[in-house]
Design a protein around this motif. Structure first.
Motif, PDB file in Angstrom:
ATOM      1  N   THR A 143       8.996  12.527 -18.187  1.00 43.70           N
ATOM      2  CA  THR A 143      10.309  13.152 -17.442  1.00 43.70           C
ATOM      3  C   THR A 143      10.763  12.462 -16.576  1.00 43.70           C
ATOM      4  OG1 THR A 143       9.367  15.492 -18.142  1.00 43.70           O
ATOM      5  CG2 THR A 143      10.972  15.349 -16.676  1.00 43.70           C
ATOM      6  N   ARG A 144       9.897  11.941 -15.631  1.00 45.24           N
ATOM      7  CA  ARG A 144      10.511  11.052 -14.552  1.00 45.24           C
ATOM      8  C   ARG A 144      11.078   9.760 -14.960  1.00 45.24           C
ATOM      9  NH1 ARG A 144       6.325  10.120  -9.540  1.00 45.24           N
ATOM     10  NH2 ARG A 144       6.600  12.450  -9.436  1.00 45.24           N
ATOM     11  N   VAL A 145      10.444   9.113 -15.711  1.00 41.95           N
ATOM     12  CA  VAL A 145      10.902   7.716 -16.196  1.00 41.95           C
ATOM     13  C   VAL A 145      12.371   7.940 -16.924  1.00 41.95           C
ATOM     14  CG1 VAL A 145      10.537   5.890 -17.717  1.00 41.95           C
ATOM     15  CG2 VAL A 145       8.706   6.692 -16.184  1.00 41.95           C
ATOM     16  N   GLU A 146      12.191   8.860 -18.098  1.00 47.62           N
ATOM     17  CA  GLU A 146      13.773   8.973 -18.630  1.00 47.62           C
ATOM     18  C   GLU A 146      14.753   9.559 -17.594  1.00 47.62           C
ATOM     19  OE1 GLU A 146      12.809  11.808 -21.830  1.00 47.62           O
ATOM     20  OE2 GLU A 146      11.561  10.299 -23.033  1.00 47.62           O
ATOM     21  N   ALA A 147      14.421  10.344 -16.854  1.00 49.25           N
ATOM     22  CA  ALA A 147      15.554  10.739 -15.968  1.00 49.25           C
ATOM     23  C   ALA A 147      16.056   9.587 -15.164  1.00 49.25           C
ATOM     24  CB  ALA A 147      14.915  11.918 -14.973  1.00 49.25           C
ATOM     25  N   GLY A 148      15.056   8.654 -14.494  1.00 51.95           N
ATOM     26  CA  GLY A 148      15.594   7.671 -13.577  1.00 51.95           C
ATOM     27  C   GLY A 148      16.248   6.619 -14.620  1.00 51.95           C
ATOM     28  N   VAL A 149      15.844   6.305 -15.835  1.00 53.93           N
ATOM     29  CA  VAL A 149      16.722   5.411 -16.555  1.00 53.93           C
ATOM     30  C   VAL A 149      18.115   5.974 -16.915  1.00 53.93           C
ATOM     31  CG1 VAL A 149      16.739   4.515 -18.860  1.00 53.93           C
ATOM     32  CG2 VAL A 149      14.569   4.632 -17.909  1.00 53.93           C
ATOM     33  N   HIS A 150      18.281   7.171 -17.087  1.00 56.78           N
ATOM     34  CA  HIS A 150      19.680   7.894 -17.123  1.00 56.78           C
ATOM     35  C   HIS A 150      20.479   7.600 -16.076  1.00 56.78           C
ATOM     36  CE1 HIS A 150      19.722   9.870 -21.190  1.00 56.78           C
ATOM     37  NE2 HIS A 150      18.616  10.181 -21.193  1.00 56.78           N
ATOM     38  N   ARG A 151      19.787   7.541 -14.646  1.00 58.50           N
ATOM     39  CA  ARG A 151      20.633   7.433 -13.613  1.00 58.50           C
ATOM     40  C   ARG A 151      21.037   5.929 -13.486  1.00 58.50           C
ATOM     41  NH1 ARG A 151      16.684  10.860 -11.274  1.00 58.50           N
ATOM     42  NH2 ARG A 151      15.600   9.148 -10.559  1.00 58.50           N
ATOM     43  N   ALA A 152      19.943   5.245 -13.933  1.00 63.83           N
ATOM     44  CA  ALA A 152      20.131   3.699 -13.654  1.00 63.83           C
ATOM     45  C   ALA A 152      21.616   3.205 -14.716  1.00 63.83           C
ATOM     46  CB  ALA A 152      19.126   3.071 -13.971  1.00 63.83           C
ATOM     47  N   VAL A 153      21.402   3.860 -15.810  1.00 60.13           N
ATOM     48  CA  VAL A 153      22.344   3.614 -17.199  1.00 60.13           C
ATOM     49  C   VAL A 153      23.699   3.986 -16.518  1.00 60.13           C
ATOM     50  CG1 VAL A 153      23.080   3.993 -19.371  1.00 60.13           C
ATOM     51  CG2 VAL A 153      20.712   3.482 -18.762  1.00 60.13           C
ATOM     52  N   ARG A 154      23.786   4.979 -15.984  1.00 58.09           N
ATOM     53  CA  ARG A 154      25.103   5.874 -15.688  1.00 58.09           C
ATOM     54  C   ARG A 154      25.761   4.846 -14.492  1.00 58.09           C
ATOM     55  NH1 ARG A 154      28.353   8.758 -12.275  1.00 58.09           N
ATOM     56  NH2 ARG A 154      29.365  10.528 -13.228  1.00 58.09           N
ATOM     57  N   ASP A 155      24.695   4.295 -13.749  1.00 63.97           N
ATOM     58  CA  ASP A 155      25.383   3.324 -12.656  1.00 63.97           C
ATOM     59  C   ASP A 155      25.995   2.157 -13.113  1.00 63.97           C
ATOM     60  OD1 ASP A 155      24.960   4.968 -10.373  1.00 63.97           O
ATOM     61  OD2 ASP A 155      23.454   4.106  -9.778  1.00 63.97           O
ATOM     62  N   ILE A 156      25.304   1.444 -14.193  1.00 64.48           N
ATOM     63  CA  ILE A 156      25.754   0.486 -15.003  1.00 64.48           C
ATOM     64  C   ILE A 156      27.083   0.794 -15.843  1.00 64.48           C
ATOM     65  CG2 ILE A 156      25.086  -1.278 -16.868  1.00 64.48           C
ATOM     66  CD1 ILE A 156      21.950  -0.769 -16.141  1.00 64.48           C
ATOM     67  N   ILE A 157      27.080   1.954 -16.513  1.00 64.44           N
ATOM     68  CA  ILE A 157      28.521   2.298 -17.240  1.00 64.44           C
ATOM     69  C   ILE A 157      29.641   2.151 -16.039  1.00 64.44           C
ATOM     70  CG2 ILE A 157      29.286   4.078 -18.437  1.00 64.44           C
ATOM     71  CD1 ILE A 157      26.812   4.524 -19.751  1.00 64.44           C
ATOM     72  N   LEU A 158      29.418   2.975 -15.061  1.00 63.48           N
ATOM     73  CA  LEU A 158      30.307   3.037 -14.036  1.00 63.48           C
ATOM     74  C   LEU A 158      30.858   1.798 -13.392  1.00 63.48           C
ATOM     75  CD1 LEU A 158      31.851   5.031 -12.095  1.00 63.48           C
ATOM     76  CD2 LEU A 158      30.093   5.182 -10.482  1.00 63.48           C
ATOM     77  N   LYS A 159      30.064   1.001 -13.223  1.00 60.01           N
ATOM     78  CA  LYS A 159      30.256  -0.358 -12.569  1.00 60.01           C
ATOM     79  C   LYS A 159      30.924  -1.322 -13.561  1.00 60.01           C
ATOM     80  CE  LYS A 159      28.531  -4.642 -10.333  1.00 60.01           C
ATOM     81  NZ  LYS A 159      27.307  -5.444  -9.886  1.00 60.01           N
ATOM     82  N   GLY A 160      30.517  -1.109 -14.741  1.00 54.96           N
ATOM     83  CA  GLY A 160      31.040  -1.895 -16.104  1.00 54.96           C
ATOM     84  C   GLY A 160      32.534  -1.198 -16.418  1.00 54.96           C
ATOM     85  N   HIS A 161      33.030  -0.129 -16.190  1.00 60.18           N
ATOM     86  CA  HIS A 161      34.282   0.400 -16.632  1.00 60.18           C
ATOM     87  C   HIS A 161      35.111   0.156 -15.418  1.00 60.18           C
ATOM     88  CE1 HIS A 161      31.937   1.935 -19.875  1.00 60.18           C
ATOM     89  NE2 HIS A 161      32.833   1.883 -20.589  1.00 60.18           N
ATOM     90  N   LYS A 162      34.537   0.124 -14.089  1.00 61.50           N
ATOM     91  CA  LYS A 162      35.495   0.111 -12.873  1.00 61.50           C
ATOM     92  C   LYS A 162      35.838  -1.528 -13.064  1.00 61.50           C
ATOM     93  CE  LYS A 162      33.586   2.948  -9.207  1.00 61.50           C
ATOM     94  NZ  LYS A 162      34.953   3.205  -8.491  1.00 61.50           N
TER      95      LYS A 162
END
Length: 208
Positions: A143-162
Motif C-alpha cells: 500500500t505504501r509503495v503503490e501510493a508513493g509511486v502514484h504521487r511520483a508519477v503524478r508529479d512527472i505527468i504535471l511537469k511534462g505537460h507544463k
C-alpha cells in the motif's frame, strides 16, 4: 516500440546501494501508436513490481467519461484525478518560475497566458487521458509503495505537460522527420553526459 534500461545504482544513497545488486536498472518499454501509447516500467531485481501507463489524446478539455475504454471492473476501481497545468502544485516541491503558466505567451502561436477557467475557454485544446496502474505485491509494503509511486508519477505527468505548453515555441511546426532527428540528438547527448559523469543513469536503448 522502444525499450530502454535506466541504470540507477550509482544515483542511490550509499546505504541503499549496499542492499541492492550491483547491476540494478529499470526497464522501460513503450508502444507508441498515436493517439495511443502504452508504457511499462519493471525492475531488474523486483519481479513483482510493475508500473503500467495507458495514454490516449483527445481534442477536448477532459470531458470524456471513459476515453481509454476501461472494462467495468476497472471503472469501479479507478480514481479520477484532473491534473491542471496552471493551478496544480507538485507534491514534493514548489513550482519554479520557469514552470509557471500564468505569464507565458507563445511568440509563435500567441497562445497564453493561461487564466483561471482556461479549460473551459481555450481553443484549440487537447487532453491527455492516462490510466496509471501500479503493482508491488510485497506484503507489508504494498500500500505504501503503490501510493508513493502514484504521487511520483503524478508529479512527472504535471511537469511534462507544463513543459509541453511552456516549450511550445520549440516544437510547434516540427515535421515528423524533425522530431525523429531531435530524439536522436537527445539520446546521443544523454548517453554522452552519462558516460562523462559516471552516473550510469541511462545506458542503452533500442528502437526496432
Amino acid at each position: 516500440y522502444t525499450e530502454k534500461r535506466i541504470y540507477l545504482h550509482n544515483r542511490l544513497p550509499t546505504w541503499v546501494q549496499s542492499m541492492l545488486p550491483r547491476v540494478f536498472y529499470i526497464i522501460e518499454k513503450s508502444w507508441n501508436y498515436y493517439p495511443y501509447t502504452l508504457t511499462e516500467y519493471t525492475c531488474s531485481f523486483l519481479p513483482r513490481f510493475l508500473i503500467q501507463i495507458d495514454t490516449t489524446y483527445q481534442d477536448n478539455n477532459g470531458s470524456s467519461e471513459n476515453a481509454l475504454d476501461l472494462a467495468p471492473d476497472l471503472l469501479e476501481q479507478r480514481e479520477v484525478d484532473h491534473v491542471d497545468i496552471l493551478s496544480d502544485e507538485f507534491s514534493s516541491r514548489e513550482t519554479t518560475p520557469e514552470e509557471d503558466c500564468h505569464a507565458f505567451v507563445s511568440s509563435k502561436t500567441g497562445r497564453g497566458p493561461l487564466q483561471e477557467g482556461w479549460k473551459e475557454s481555450t481553443e484549440p485544446i487537447m487532453c491527455s487521458y492516462k490510466a496509471v496502474k501500479v503493482f508491488f505485491e510485497v506484503w507489508g509494503l504494498q500500500t505504501r509503495v503503490e501510493a508513493g509511486v502514484h504521487r511520483a508519477v503524478r508529479d512527472i505527468i504535471l511537469k511534462g505537460h507544463k513543459q509541453a505548453f511552456l516549450w511550445i515555441d520549440e516544437w510547434h511546426g516540427l515535421t515528423m522527420e524533425d522530431i525523429r532527428e531531435y530524439e536522436r540528438k537527445v539520446h546521443e547527448e544523454t548517453n554522452r553526459m552519462v558516460l562523462s559523469n559516471g552516473t550510469g543513469a541511462v545506458a542503452d536503448g533500442a528502437t526496432p
